[in-house]
Design an enzyme around this catalytic site. Structure first.
Site, PDB file in Angstrom:
ATOM      1  CG  ASP A  85     -32.544 -46.371  -6.249  1.00 39.02           C
ATOM      2  OD1 ASP A  85     -31.754 -46.556  -5.317  1.00 39.02           O
ATOM      3  OD2 ASP A  85     -33.386 -45.437  -6.224  1.00 39.02           O
TER       4      ASP A  85
ATOM      5  CE  LYS B 189     -29.329 -44.586  -7.288  1.00 41.24           C
ATOM      6  NZ  LYS B 189     -29.128 -45.405  -6.079  1.00 41.24           N
TER       7      LYS B 189
END
Ligand code: NDP
Ligand code: 2IT
Length: 452
Positions: A166, A126
């Site tokens: 995201d 991430k």
């Protein structure tokens, strides 16, 4: 809890005392793994858990860029490369002022097991920045993305690490990031997913998380002899995941009565039908406006500003099902109690870790069907893996073909989480089931690959 798991939780808290979201995710995960730890001596012997909680690599970097007033701005960039046992690191990029190392590590940790559950070859990662795209011009966002990629490009690659979107990173940002990667590397390659369909993107990637969430929830409903037809649903957020959750719920005959953003929520008792949803998509994706404007456009709806930051009034309305699709920790114990009192029978997490641990327990104690994020929202990353496959083969599948695969993958995740719940925990406890099923695959791959 056994000594081994509680010692690890203690270690994480001691080593990084400020990383509260990371503590939260590790504690939740280890509470499930605790139930199997003594059935699996080889996992203890090979110190798999000790290795899992330490990212393989963390990159943190300065992102300088010049705003429209000619002023130099400086932000912080991150990429957490958590685990590559099952494939190249894979996971989104988040641009939001709240982004810090704790949030990056929590998301990368969750991603590792989520990606494992999809059955596709992806490790977990991430990244992101504390940059806020809200209120910035397109040119400012482009300059930021170019600066961000100028550093990130040396750490990623189609076989190394493949970022995606995201919160705050949608098709516009992916375009700017991809353009800069291509310019720096002089290679047109599948280094990012969520690309435009004309330049390597997969059909159905925008829809995938929301549709996948509803496919997962529908499988749970079916097992409980329920359906979405005529059900009243609460959805939070109004971004990518929320929009396509509403779209699929509408298609299955449900009525969605709420949406929200970080300023407040709207309640529309008549339901957010396809025409109103088209308005929301234009409002949020093109005009980049606030959800408050919905209540000006549609007079039957009411806008409720959040009383305080992260208080969420979405959960105060009567409904059958709830879909948190905004951000982490948006359902606390009081919200969970409201949901139960208001008749909610199913909570399915579209956002990552939107429900706090005590709230999850309360919902489960009251017999609410609970779909945890790492299983229920895996449709997005699953279609990202399908995008990678299409890029490698230099072909493009139709929407219908991708949708069929997505449905199959979501059913598969539900089946493996349910089976692990029944075998190692209790029937229907999909929190334990998802954690255990996701973990076992990663753990065995780590053991197979030696001490790395
Ligand atoms: P978007 O940026 O498209 O939308 C985010 C939405 O959540 C916006 O409505 C935003 O409001 C709201 N929001 C963000 N932060 C907060 C906050 N602190 N409090 C209240 N509301 C907030 O992001 P996505 O829809 O892509 O992501 C939503 C969630 O789903 C995240 O948890 C993400 O990690 C998760 N997820 C996303 C996937 C994907 O494929 N995109 C895949 C799997 C999970 P505002 O407009 O005011 O910022
Ligand atoms: O949380 C997630 O699964 C995502 N943001 C999607 C990641 C991806 O690589 O598609």
């Amino acid at each position: 809890m056994h000594e081994i798991t509680s010692r690890l939780i203690e270690k994480v808290r001691r080593t990084d005392p400020h990383q509260i979201e990371f503590h939260q995710t590790v504690t939740e995960f280890l509470s499930s793994i605790d139930k199997i730890i003594f059935d699996l001596p080889h996992i203890v012997h090979h110190r798999v858990l000790e290795r899992l909680i330490e990212p393989e690599r963390v990159v943190m970097f300065r992102v300088p860029w010049i705003d429209d007033d000619g002023v130099l701005q400086v932000h912080r960039g991150f990429r957490v490369q958590m685990n590559s046992a099952l494939g190249p690191y894979k996971g989104g990029l988040r641009f939001h002022p709240s982004v810090n190392l704790s949030i990056m590590k929590f998301l990368a940790f969750e991603q590792t097991f989520k990606n494992s559950l999809t059955g596709l070859q992806m490790g977990g990662g991430k990244g992101g920045s504390d940059f806020d795209p809200k209120g910035k011009s397109d040119e400012e966002v482009m300059k930021f993305c170019q600066s961000f990629m100028t550093e990130l490009n040396r750490h990623i690659g189609e076989d190394t690490d493949v970022p995606a979107g995201d919160i705050g990173v949608g098709s516009r940002e992916i375009g700017f990031l991809f353009g800069q990667y291509k310019r720096l590397q002089n290679r047109f390659t599948g280094v990012l997913t969520g690309k435009g369909p004309a330049w390597g993107g997969s059909y159905m990637r925008p829809e995938a998380t929301g549709y996948g969430l509803v496919y997962f929830a529908a499988a749970m409903m079916q097992d409980a002899k329920l359906s979405f037809d005529g059900k009243v649903c609460l959805v939070s957020g109004s971004g990518n995941v929320a929009q396509y959750t509403v779209e699929k719920l509408n298609a299955l005959g449900a009525k969605v009565v709420t949406l929200s953003d970080s300023s407040g929520c709207i309640y529309d008792p008549e339901g957010i039908n396809s025409e109103k949803l088209a308005y929301v998509k234009r409002l949020k994706n093109i005009a980049r406006g606030r959800i408050a404007e919905y209540a000006e456009q549609y007079r039957g709806a009411t806008y409720y500003p959040h009383v305080e930051v992260s208080s969420n009034q979405v959960w105060n309305f009567k409904a059958d099902c709830a879909f948190p699709c905004a951000t982490q920790n948006e359902i606390g114990v009081i919200d969970a109690r409201n949901l139960v009192n208001n008749g909610v029978r199913l909570v399915a997490e579209g956002a990552n870790m939107p429900t706090m641990a005590q709230a999850v327990h309360l919902l489960q104690e009251h017999g609410v069907l609970f779909a945890p994020s790492k299983a229920a929202n895996a449709g997005g990353v699953a279609v990202s893996a399908l995008e990678m496959a299409q890029n490698s083969a230099r072909i493009q599948w139709t929407s219908e073909a991708v949708d069929l695969q997505l449905q199959k993958i979501m059913k598969g995740i539900y089946a493996s989480a349910s089976a692990a719940a029944e075998r190692y925990s209790e029937k229907g406890n999909l929190v334990d089931g998802a954690n255990i099923a996701g973990f076992l695959k990663v753990a065995h791959a780590m053991i197979d690959q030696g001490y790395v």
